[in-house]
Design an enzyme around this catalytic site. Structure first.
Site, PDB file in Angstrom:
ATOM      1  N   VAL A  35     -47.890  16.915 -25.830  1.00 34.15           N
ATOM      2  CA  VAL A  35     -49.377  16.409 -25.831  1.00 34.15           C
ATOM      3  C   VAL A  35     -49.330  15.152 -26.720  1.00 34.15           C
ATOM      4  O   VAL A  35     -48.802  15.500 -27.850  1.00 34.15           O
ATOM      5  CB  VAL A  35     -50.428  17.648 -26.046  1.00 34.15           C
ATOM      6  CG1 VAL A  35     -51.693  16.957 -26.060  1.00 34.15           C
ATOM      7  CG2 VAL A  35     -50.346  18.527 -25.131  1.00 34.15           C
ATOM      8  N   ASN A  90     -51.026  26.293 -37.867  1.00 37.23           N
ATOM      9  CA  ASN A  90     -51.601  25.013 -37.759  1.00 37.23           C
ATOM     10  C   ASN A  90     -51.960  24.231 -36.313  1.00 37.23           C
ATOM     11  O   ASN A  90     -51.359  23.216 -36.244  1.00 37.23           O
ATOM     12  CB  ASN A  90     -50.832  23.984 -38.650  1.00 37.23           C
ATOM     13  CG  ASN A  90     -51.544  22.861 -39.078  1.00 37.23           C
ATOM     14  OD1 ASN A  90     -51.140  21.706 -38.878  1.00 37.23           O
ATOM     15  ND2 ASN A  90     -52.699  22.835 -39.589  1.00 37.23           N
ATOM     16  N   HIS A 144     -50.325  23.018 -28.873  1.00 34.23           N
ATOM     17  CA  HIS A 144     -50.313  24.447 -28.921  1.00 34.23           C
ATOM     18  C   HIS A 144     -51.108  24.812 -27.955  1.00 34.23           C
ATOM     19  O   HIS A 144     -50.797  25.801 -27.137  1.00 34.23           O
ATOM     20  CB  HIS A 144     -50.586  25.008 -30.358  1.00 34.23           C
ATOM     21  CG  HIS A 144     -49.634  24.667 -31.291  1.00 34.23           C
ATOM     22  ND1 HIS A 144     -50.069  23.745 -32.355  1.00 34.23           N
ATOM     23  CD2 HIS A 144     -48.256  25.072 -31.608  1.00 34.23           C
ATOM     24  CE1 HIS A 144     -48.956  23.744 -33.189  1.00 34.23           C
ATOM     25  NE2 HIS A 144     -48.189  24.494 -32.806  1.00 34.23           N
ATOM     26  N   ARG A 185     -46.877  17.951 -38.439  1.00 37.15           N
ATOM     27  CA  ARG A 185     -46.506  17.137 -39.551  1.00 37.15           C
ATOM     28  C   ARG A 185     -47.139  15.968 -39.610  1.00 37.15           C
ATOM     29  O   ARG A 185     -47.048  15.179 -40.662  1.00 37.15           O
ATOM     30  CB  ARG A 185     -45.180  16.930 -39.442  1.00 37.15           C
ATOM     31  CG  ARG A 185     -44.353  18.163 -39.850  1.00 37.15           C
ATOM     32  CD  ARG A 185     -42.825  18.151 -40.008  1.00 37.15           C
ATOM     33  NE  ARG A 185     -42.078  19.332 -40.916  1.00 37.15           N
ATOM     34  CZ  ARG A 185     -41.523  20.431 -39.856  1.00 37.15           C
ATOM     35  NH1 ARG A 185     -41.386  20.005 -38.710  1.00 37.15           N
ATOM     36  NH2 ARG A 185     -40.823  21.250 -40.643  1.00 37.15           N
ATOM     37  N   GLN A 243     -34.603  21.873 -29.468  1.00 36.92           N
ATOM     38  CA  GLN A 243     -34.980  23.352 -29.467  1.00 36.92           C
ATOM     39  C   GLN A 243     -35.027  23.994 -28.271  1.00 36.92           C
ATOM     40  O   GLN A 243     -34.538  25.183 -28.108  1.00 36.92           O
ATOM     41  CB  GLN A 243     -36.188  23.179 -30.454  1.00 36.92           C
ATOM     42  CG  GLN A 243     -36.764  24.698 -30.470  1.00 36.92           C
ATOM     43  CD  GLN A 243     -38.171  24.820 -31.429  1.00 36.92           C
ATOM     44  OE1 GLN A 243     -37.802  24.932 -32.511  1.00 36.92           O
ATOM     45  NE2 GLN A 243     -39.049  24.891 -30.865  1.00 36.92           N
ATOM     46  N   LEU A 261     -48.360  14.874 -30.598  1.00 40.82           N
ATOM     47  CA  LEU A 261     -49.095  15.799 -31.740  1.00 40.82           C
ATOM     48  C   LEU A 261     -48.140  16.543 -32.357  1.00 40.82           C
ATOM     49  O   LEU A 261     -47.122  17.265 -31.779  1.00 40.82           O
ATOM     50  CB  LEU A 261     -50.136  16.704 -30.848  1.00 40.82           C
ATOM     51  CG  LEU A 261     -51.396  15.921 -30.165  1.00 40.82           C
ATOM     52  CD1 LEU A 261     -52.306  17.091 -29.807  1.00 40.82           C
ATOM     53  CD2 LEU A 261     -52.020  14.894 -31.441  1.00 40.82           C
ATOM     54  N   ASP A 296     -40.054  19.214 -29.042  1.00 39.14           N
ATOM     55  CA  ASP A 296     -38.794  19.631 -29.598  1.00 39.14           C
ATOM     56  C   ASP A 296     -37.639  19.934 -28.467  1.00 39.14           C
ATOM     57  O   ASP A 296     -37.322  20.988 -28.019  1.00 39.14           O
ATOM     58  CB  ASP A 296     -39.119  20.977 -30.470  1.00 39.14           C
ATOM     59  CG  ASP A 296     -40.047  20.882 -31.402  1.00 39.14           C
ATOM     60  OD1 ASP A 296     -39.601  20.474 -32.543  1.00 39.14           O
ATOM     61  OD2 ASP A 296     -41.066  21.111 -31.238  1.00 39.14           O
TER      62      ASP A 296
END
Ligand code: PAF
Length: 282
Positions: free
Chosen positions: A178, A32, A37, A189, A155, A186, A152
């Site tokens: 971003v 997605n 990304h 979800r 993470q 962005l 994240d």
């Protein structure tokens, strides 16, 4: 954009690149794909001649009742997106390829302490799922560098810890968050938000920015700043899990002299659990 699903096909391509002396960058994703990304893919390009994007909605990082089933799976669209911001290869394995002994028998990689608070506390087992899958992707792809997003924040710290602790020869690089024009980070979800919720959503980033300004102005009453942000967000319609000011390097509790802070937040807005953070250097 070529997509391979098996370890054998991937290994064949990697062997050819390695033979030519190319370095490989890995951008692990759950698909997605959005501009966040593709920015990571562009960053990957700066660090290696070859870029592999993995698309795998990893079941082990979703808890019971979370959105594993409804998580958007959009491979055809993702392939088109990676034509304009080109990766060299998409690796889109199935669950059996990533977890050959099945999920019940899977080896778990678990980072202690760093995973205990924040998203780790709210989503028990989540980070074990993340580290277990990332360790597998590192073993399968054997990249020189791997790129993760700052959105994240916890993470990427957890992954850095795992990589250093296990001596995995991968350089971990963190790409900036971003944002949409109105500041919302962005995220896949975000598509769960209604139009009204989408209007409210940028207030999460605004709350972080407000804290950032207060810290820059010399305020050090961390608890008060956190509580005020929670009150402000919840009054706007969020159900806030946490707003926390911590040491940027390890999420430890900062003293008054700490000059590298991260302000982290997670807040539910309608059906979407939004997370965001800013790093504040004083
Ligand atoms: O950040 C994500 O999208 C996932 O947690 C990751 C790193 C791809 C592991 O499944």
């Amino acid at each position: 954009m070529e997509v391979v699903n098996t370890k054998e096909e991937l290994a064949e391509q990697l062997a050819e690149w390695r033979h030519n002396g190319d370095h490989v960058a890995l951008v692990p994703t759950m698909g997605n794909l959005h501009a966040g990304h593709t920015a990571l893919v562009e960053l990957a390009r700066e660090h290696a001649e070859r870029v592999v994007v993995t698309i795998f909605v990893n079941p082990t990082q979703f808890g019971e009742g979370e959105d594993f089933d409804k998580y958007p799976r959009t491979l055809e669209r993702d392939k088109r997106r990676l034509k304009t911001t080109p990766a060299d290869l998409i690796f889109a394995p199935d669950v059996e390829t990533v977890y050959p002994f099945g999920i019940e028998n899977a080896t778990i990689v678990s980072v202690p302490r760093l995973t205990e608070e924040f998203c780790g506390a709210k989503r028990p087992g989540h980070f074990d799922g993340v580290t277990s899958v990332v360790a597998r992707l590192f073993a399968i792809v054997q990249p020189d560098v791997a790129i993760f997003g700052q959105k994240d924040y916890q993470q990427q710290l957890v992954i850095r810890h795992m990589t250093t602790d296990l001596n995995i020869p991968v350089q971990v690089i963190t790409g900036e968050t971003v944002r949409a024009d109105d500041g919302l980070a962005l995220s896949s979800r975000n598509s769960y938000l209604s139009d009204d919720e989408r209007e409210i959503a940028p207030q999460l980033y605004e709350a972080l920015q407000y804290i950032g300004r207060e810290l820059q102005n010399g305020k050090r009453n961390y608890d008060d700043l956190e509580s005020a942000a929670v009150v402000r967000l919840d009054a706007a319609g969020f159900a806030t899990e946490y707003v926390a000011i911590r040491r940027a390097e390890n999420l430890g509790v900062p003293d008054r002299d700490c000059d590298e802070l991260v302000v982290l937040a997670a807040s539910q807005l309608g059906p979407a659990r939004l997370i965001d953070n800013i790093v504040v250097t004083i």
